[in-house]
Every structure is written in structure tokens, then in C-alpha cells.
Design a protein around this motif. Structure first.
Motif, mmCIF file in Angstrom:
data_model
loop_
_atom_site.group_PDB
_atom_site.id
_atom_site.type_symbol
_atom_site.label_atom_id
_atom_site.label_comp_id
_atom_site.label_asym_id
_atom_site.label_seq_id
_atom_site.Cartn_x
_atom_site.Cartn_y
_atom_site.Cartn_z
ATOM 1 N N ARG A 296 36.639 35.273 36.908
ATOM 2 C CA ARG A 296 36.703 35.359 35.438
ATOM 3 C C ARG A 296 35.308 35.633 34.903
ATOM 4 O O ARG A 296 34.322 35.097 35.407
ATOM 5 C CB ARG A 296 37.258 34.068 34.828
ATOM 6 N N ALA A 297 35.242 36.477 33.887
ATOM 7 C CA ALA A 297 33.967 36.790 33.244
ATOM 8 C C ALA A 297 33.973 36.282 31.812
ATOM 9 O O ALA A 297 35.030 36.167 31.169
ATOM 10 C CB ALA A 297 33.730 38.293 33.250
ATOM 11 N N GLY A 298 32.796 35.987 31.304
ATOM 12 C CA GLY A 298 32.618 35.658 29.893
ATOM 13 C C GLY A 298 31.701 36.676 29.261
ATOM 14 O O GLY A 298 30.744 37.134 29.899
ATOM 15 N N ASP A 375 32.766 32.797 36.082
ATOM 16 C CA ASP A 375 31.896 32.995 37.249
ATOM 17 C C ASP A 375 30.675 33.838 36.895
ATOM 18 O O ASP A 375 29.672 33.811 37.607
ATOM 19 C CB ASP A 375 32.679 33.667 38.365
ATOM 20 N N ILE A 376 30.790 34.611 35.825
ATOM 21 C CA ILE A 376 29.658 35.370 35.300
ATOM 22 C C ILE A 376 29.798 35.398 33.789
ATOM 23 O O ILE A 376 30.905 35.541 33.267
ATOM 24 C CB ILE A 376 29.601 36.804 35.867
ATOM 25 N N ALA A 403 27.354 29.889 38.509
ATOM 26 C CA ALA A 403 27.735 30.979 37.614
ATOM 27 C C ALA A 403 26.531 31.890 37.383
ATOM 28 O O ALA A 403 25.402 31.416 37.244
ATOM 29 C CB ALA A 403 28.234 30.431 36.284
ATOM 30 N N ILE A 404 26.777 33.187 37.339
ATOM 31 C CA ILE A 404 25.707 34.147 37.069
ATOM 32 C C ILE A 404 25.535 34.280 35.567
ATOM 33 O O ILE A 404 26.508 34.491 34.836
ATOM 34 C CB ILE A 404 26.044 35.514 37.699
ATOM 35 N N LEU A 405 24.304 34.145 35.109
ATOM 36 C CA LEU A 405 23.991 34.256 33.686
ATOM 37 C C LEU A 405 23.246 35.570 33.476
ATOM 38 O O LEU A 405 22.123 35.746 33.947
ATOM 39 C CB LEU A 405 23.134 33.073 33.225
ATOM 40 N N THR A 457 26.259 40.384 44.419
ATOM 41 C CA THR A 457 27.472 40.226 43.606
ATOM 42 C C THR A 457 27.586 41.339 42.581
ATOM 43 O O THR A 457 28.661 41.935 42.401
ATOM 44 C CB THR A 457 27.463 38.863 42.890
ATOM 45 N N LEU A 458 26.498 41.640 41.909
ATOM 46 C CA LEU A 458 26.538 42.661 40.867
ATOM 47 C C LEU A 458 26.724 44.059 41.443
ATOM 48 O O LEU A 458 27.387 44.904 40.837
ATOM 49 C CB LEU A 458 25.272 42.589 40.013
ATOM 50 N N LEU A 459 26.164 44.320 42.626
ATOM 51 C CA LEU A 459 26.393 45.614 43.275
ATOM 52 C C LEU A 459 27.877 45.788 43.600
ATOM 53 O O LEU A 459 28.459 46.859 43.392
ATOM 54 C CB LEU A 459 25.555 45.728 44.543
#
Length: 695
Positions: A296-298, A375-376, A403-405, A457-459
Motif C-alpha cells: 500500500r502507498a500513501g 509501506d511507502i 516504511a519508505i518516506l 525497492t524504488l527501482l
């Protein structure tokens, strides 16, 4: 047979299997044994039919691009296909995954094609600045008809199996295991006891073609090519399929291919093909670094940028919690998102059901606590450091561990933003480009403490949401906007000295850009640059007065140009020309005629110079990363390969000489050649290996 090509038997049906992972490319070590198999089975009286299949995840997905531009080892693909289509017993291609480029051309050499339900077929060579070189522009029109084939070949976009079956490109869709279905299909054709015509002999659809209608479609496609040679050559080659014999058209196709493959445009586009793959290789992020799971993303901010970012995640199947400060702002943002999807439905690119599924993936919120299960989280708020740091301070309190900020900043210091949290290893920059649901580039900004698995993760995530990622370092503007600032610095000086906005924009359009800088400013909104200048304590001689008059570009109907009655077509405005004259007179500048060459040198060369400085500082890992940023995010013409590739085409020595000339004329630092440029010019070195050039 060799490991890459094997032959097995199922009764009287022979099955040739290509196994050349990862995509079964038609390298020499595949072509040679494949030719041997064709010749052996052609002459084997115990074989009634032949099935051509592939191991692994796909059918042949193309030629071996690394062989382009080198002496071709025989047999080449054309010889393979010529041998294949002369086999009189039924031949069937069993297609799964993708049959692309040379792979589809090989399949067209068979009498029949059987595909699984998920297969996709196409000729994407145009994206490499080429046209299909082994009969694709002739045989595909024979099967599909010239106009359908033209669209597929010039766009380079594959089609699904249903469309392929409807048009006659595919003869059957497998129900069950593909190779078994292809064997049964082949056996049934053999049982008919007759000879089947090769594709090259099926001229019905081209003989019935409406040449005038074809020429109209081809002319429209040529307009969209914006100076690219390959789409025009593709269209001409398909036209030859209508007007010439097969062998004449085939010879012309080869002539076009040879010319294109040796040209600068194809070299540039092949460079970008490999550059995109190289960009995924990030120093310090090895294959052993596992990405974090993103369920899930925010997204904070439901405006133009935040809404576009949220759509990107949802388009990739990832649920999004969309946060705004109040319900009214949320309503506006979600209404815009729904409108965008409705436009896609009206165009036929999205079904109503798909739209409903995507809208259901959005969760509304006005409370930071609702981001706790994300999660991000990506913030897309105002481009002001104080605002960003306040947001990250709040996020630090509610986001779950791991979580990735992420900050969608265009210019600001990611490391400073990270100090607002107790978890700098989880903080990263994610610079999306507007409109974020459309533009492909994602600049991933690596902070000093950003963890390797965050980058991994972002790649991975970028690929899932349809973006082209490039990892860059922290500096003002990163790669793209830092170079853009150098390109833009002379814009107003050129106007004050004698150029007009439309003259400058024409130079850019002639170069191959989708639009020039002044059109771009009007499209993006002059107020954005105005706000950024204010934050830096800077001013603009012409743009600031325009903003003070409320001339923000297209959205207000006035900017550097007029946009009358809601039109998006720019019209030169005498008021702007008077403003430029007045400002020049105030500064004692005698305006003069400025050539297109001068405009190009004073805008493009400083940008290249800044790119070299970025490489010197390690902000970008390689010159090709810079090219990927500019071709995917800023409209740099793909036929030029990006600014750093173009610099080598232009001649680094020439660029250094002209930079020094303009530095002497203006005294401006943007024209002072970087150390790397000077070293490369002196040694004849290349950006691809600056260390060797500097040695």
C-alpha cells in the motif's frame, strides 16, 4: 543439435525448440544450428510437419542487438526465413510470451502461427531507429493488410492475440498446452495432403488496398515523426509492399535498413536502449539486496502532482491512501482523477469496469494516522523546505518501521529533509514529472544515509508503475533541473539582445524538441519559476513583470504568448515584444539579429557543460544516465540520443571551443568549460570512459 537449438519428434511431427535465455534472441549461435535443422527436416521424408517453438518465458523476442553495426555472420535471419518458407511440408510457429522484431519475422516465415492467449506480437524496430530488416514490412501487410500493418510497424507497439487472430496474423489460439496444440494443428494440416502458400505468396490484401487512403495515413504518421527517419522509412517500405513485387520490396527494405543502421539516429536510439538497462545498475545496490514489499502507498497532496503520482500507483495495481488537509481539497483531487480516467474510457484505452476497479483502490483521508499501514509514503506538497520538513516530522511519528518516506521535490536538499526524522535511512527523493501519470521518468534521489534496499525497492517499484528510473545524488535541482537551469540562463539574454520567443522556440522545434523553452514555460505555468526564484532571492528581467501582470501562461490565456479563446496554440504577443524592447532599452542594449546557430550554442552547450560537471561530482553514475533523464523527462529528441551522446556526435572539441568563445564574450560561468570536457577534448576521449580519457 546444440544446446540452443534442439529437435524432437512427436510421431511424424518434428518440434524445433530454441533455448537462448533470457529472450531467445537470434544470435549467430542460434541461427547456425537453426538453419541446419531446417535443412535436415526439409529433406527428411519421415517428417510430415514442423513446429517451431521456444523454451523459457517467451518466443523469440528479437534479433541480437549487440550484432547490429558489425559484419553479420552467416546465415543471417533473411537466409533462415528464405529457407524456412521454401519447406513444402506444413510449418507452424508456436508463440508464447512475445514474438517481437526478428522473432515475428521468423514466425512469418512459417505457413501458420498458433499462439497462447497471453501472447503479444509486434515489430518494435522503429524504437531503435530502424525498420524490420528481414521482410517484416512486406509480409505483415500481406497478412494484416497495409493500413493495419502500417500502424503496428510505425508505432512499434505489439498487439494482443485476439487482434492478431482477427486480422489473420495468427491462425489459432491454443486451448491448453501450447506446443501440444501446435503439434495437433500441424498434424491436421499435413493430413489435408496439399501444399500451403508461403506468406510471401499471399498478395490478396495488398492488391485490394486503397492506396490513397494508405498515403493519407502515412502522411499523418510522418507529421508525428518530428524529424525521425525510421518511421518515414517504415511507411515507405510498407507502401512498397503494395506497389512492388515481393522481391523488389524486400530488396528496398534491406536498402533502407542498411542506411538506417549506420546512421546517427539509430546509433542514438540503440544507445538509449542499452542506457535504460544500465541505469538499473546502481553502485552499492547489488543483486543480493532484496527490495522491501510494497502493498500500500500513501500520497500526501491531491493536487496536480499528488493526484498524478497516486494514479501511477493505482495503475500499477497498488492501493493508495490519498491525504489532504480538508475534504474539499480531497473532493477536487479525486474528481480530477476520475475525469482523467473518464477521458481514457472515452478514447477506448480503458473500460468502465477497469475505471471502477482503479477508483476503488483510492482511500480518502485527512488524518496522518491513516498512513500508518502504508509501506511507502510520498509527499507532494509545496516546494518549500519548511513545509516539507514539517510534513516529514509528522510522518516520522505515524509511519510504521521500515516504511519508505519519499519526497517529490524538484530542487530541495533531501538530506536536510531527512533530518526531520529519526530514520534518515528510510528517506529518499522521488522526483516525478508532470503529469505524473503520463511522464515516464522517475529521478530517485539518493541521500547520504538512504539505505540500499530503499533504492532497490524504488527501482523495482518504478518498473511496476511504468516508470523509467534513474538514481541520482543530492544537489540543487539534481540532474534534470540543474541542467535545465543552465539551458535556461541565456533565454532572457537572447531576448534582450534581439531574439523573440518564437524564434528561440523554432530553433528547438527544428532540433527535434516537442516544444521550445518559452512554450514550455507557458505550459508549466510561469508562476512556478517565479515562486522558485523568490525562494532563492533571484529575479528575472522579463518573466517577473509578466507574472506581476498575472500572465502565468496557458492557464491564464497569456504568458510569453497569447492563447486566445482557450486555445493551446501559442500566438506571438506584441505586448511581450514591447516589454522586451523596453527592458533592452533600459539596459542600453542595442538589439541585433541573432542566428539559429547562436541560439543553439548559447542554450544547449551550457546544458552539456553542466552535465559534465554533474559527472565530475558523481551526482550521476554515468553519462548515459544523464541521457535517460533528458530523453524521458524533458523531451530531448531520442534521435539525438540525449545531451551527452549528442555532445559526442557534435564533437566535444567543438563544444569546448564555442564555450570558451562565449565565455570570453559574456564572462558567464555557464560557459566556462568543465575540467572533464577539456580533458575529453584534449584526449579525444569519450563520456563512456572518462577515467581512461583523463589518464
Amino acid at each position: 543439435m546444440t544446446k540452443s537449438v534442439t529437435t524432437t519428434r512427436n510421431g511424424d511431427v518434428a518440434v524445433i525448440t530454441i533455448d537462448n535465455p533470457p529472450v531467445n534472441a537470434l544470435s549467430f549461435h542460434v541461427r547456425e544450428p537453426l538453419m541446419e535443422a531446417f535443412e535436415a527436416l526439409r529433406d527428411d521424408a519421415s517428417v510430415a510437419a514442423i513446429v517451431l517453438a521456444c523454451a523459457g518465458r517467451t518466443f523469440v523476442a528479437g534479433a541480437d542487438i549487440t550484432e547490429f553495426g558489425k559484419p553479420m555472420q552467416q546465415p543471417d535471419l533473411r537466409a533462415l526465413i528464405a529457407t524456412l518458407e521454401k519447406i513444402e511440408k506444413p510449418t507452424v510457429a508456436a508463440i508464447h510470451g512475445t514474438a517481437l522484431g526478428g522473432g515475428l519475422e521468423l514466425a512469418l516465415g512459417c505457413h501458420f502461427r498458433v499462439a497462447d492467449k497471453a501472447a503479444r506480437l509486434g515489430l518494435p524496430e522503429v524504437k531503435l531507429g530502424l525498420l524490420p530488416g528481414a521482410g517484416g514490412t512486406i509480409r505483415l501487410p500481406y497478412l494484416l493488410g497495409p493500413q493495419k500493418a502500417l500502424k503496428i510497424i510505425v508505432s512499434g507497439t505489439p498487439i494482443g492475440v485476439a487482434e492478431a487472430l482477427d486480422g489473420g496474423l495468427v491462425d489459432a489460439i491454443a486451448d491448453g498446452e501450447l506446443v501440444a496444440a501446435a503439434i495437433e494443428f500441424a498434424r491436421a494440416r499435413a493430413a489435408e495432403g496439399k501444399k500451403f502458400p508461403a506468406v510471401r505468396d499471399r498478395r490478396d490484401k495488398v492488391e485490394q488496398a486503397d492506396l490513397a487512403a494508405f498515403d493519407k495515413d502515412a502522411a499523418e504518421l510522418a507529421k508525428k515523426a518530428r524529424g525521425l527517419e525510421a518511421p518515414v522509412a517504415c511507411a515507405q517500405s510498407v507502401r512498397n509492399a503494395i506497389t512492388l513485387t515481393f522481391d523488389e520490396a524486400l530488396a528496398k527494405e534491406r536498402e533502407y535498413f542498411v542506411k538506417l543502421v549506420s546512421g546517427d539516429q539509430s546509433r542514438a536510439q540503440r544507445h538509449l536502449f542499452f542506457a535504460e538497462r544500465e541505469a538499473a545498475k546502481v553502485p552499492g545496490v547489488g543483486k543480493d539486496v532484496a527490495p522491501r514489499e510494497i502493498r500500500r502507498a500513501g500520497v500526501i497532496g491531491a493536487g496536480t502532482m499528488g493526484g498524478g503520482i497516486a494514479m501511477s500507483f493505482v495503475n500499477g495495481g497498488i492501493p493508495v491512501t490519498l491525504l489532504e488537509m480538508n475534504s474539499e481539497a480531497l473532493d477536487r483531487g479525486l474528481a480530477t482523477i476520475e475525469k482523467n480516467y473518464a477521458i481514457s474510457v472515452s478514447r477506448g484505452s480503458l473500460s468502465e469496469e477497469a475505471k471502477a476497479r482503479r477508483m476503488a483502490l483510492f482511500t480518502r483521508s485527512t488524518d496522518y494516522a491513516d498512513l500508518a499501514d502504508c509501506d511507502i509514503v510520498i509527499e507532494a506538497v509545496f516546494e518549500e523546505m519548511a513545509v516539507k520538513k514539517e510534513v516529514f516530522g509528522k510522518l516520522d511519528k505515524v509511519a510504521k518501521p521500515g516504511a519508505i518516506l519519499a519526497t517529490n521535490t524538484s530542487y530541495l536538499d533531501v538530506d536536510e529533509i531527512a533530518t526531520s526524522t529519526g530514520r534518515p535511512q528510510d528517506v529518499v527523493g522521488t522526483h516525478f514529472f508532470s503529469p505524473a501519470n503520463v511522464m515516464k521518468l522517475l529521478e530517485i534521489v539518493r541521500g547520504k544515509k538512504t539505505a540500499p534496499d530503499v533504492l532497490a525497492t524504488l527501482l523495482s517499484l518504478a518498473k511496476k508503475i511504468g516508470k523509467v528510473p534513474v538514481v541520482v545524488g543530492v544537489c540543487h535541482g539534481f540532474v534534470g533541473n540543474r541542467m535545465l537551469a543552465s539551458r535556461s540562463e541565456e533565454s532572457e539574454s537572447l531576448l534582450l539582445e534581439g531574439a523573440t520567443p518564437s524564434q528561440v522556440d523554432k530553433v528547438f522545434a527544428d532540433f527535434g524538441w516537442p516544444m521550445g523553452p518559452f512554450q514550455m514555460y507557458d505550459l508549466a505555468g510561469l508562476d512556478i519559476g517565479w515562486r522558485n526564484r523568490k525562494s532563492l532571492g533571484k529575479t528575472a528581467i522579463i518573466a517577473d513583470p509578466l507574472c506581476e501582470q498575472g500572465r502565468f501562461g496557458q492557464k491564464t490565456g497569456k504568458g510569453f504568448y497569447l492563447y486566445e479563446n482557450g486555445s493551446r496554440t501559442p500566438t506571438p504577443d506584441p505586448e511581450v515584444e514591447k516589454l522586451i524592447d523596453d527592458k533592452a532599452r533600459e539596459r542600453g542594449i542595442n538589439r541585433r539579429t541573432i542566428s539559429a546557430e547562436e541560439i543553439a550554442e548559447r542554450t544547449l552547450y551550457p546544458m552539456i557543460n553542466e552535465g559534465a560537471k554533474i559527472l565530475e561530482e558523481g551526482i550521476a553514475a554515468r553519462a548515459s544516465d544523464v541521457d535517460i533523464v533528458w530523453t524521458n523527462g524533458y523531451g530531448f529528441p531520442i534521435g539525438k540520443g540525449g545531451p551527452m551522446f549528442f555532445a559526442e556526435l557534435e564533437g566535444i572539441g567543438k563544444i569546448v571551443e564555442r564555450l570558451e568563445y562565449w565565455h570570453g564574450r559574456t564572462g558567464k560561468d555557464i560557459f566556462k568549460p568543465s575540467a572533464l570536457l577539456k580533458k575529453l577534448a584534449a584526449s579525444g576521449g569519450s563520456f563512456s570512459d572518462p577515467k581512461e580519457a583523463a589518464a
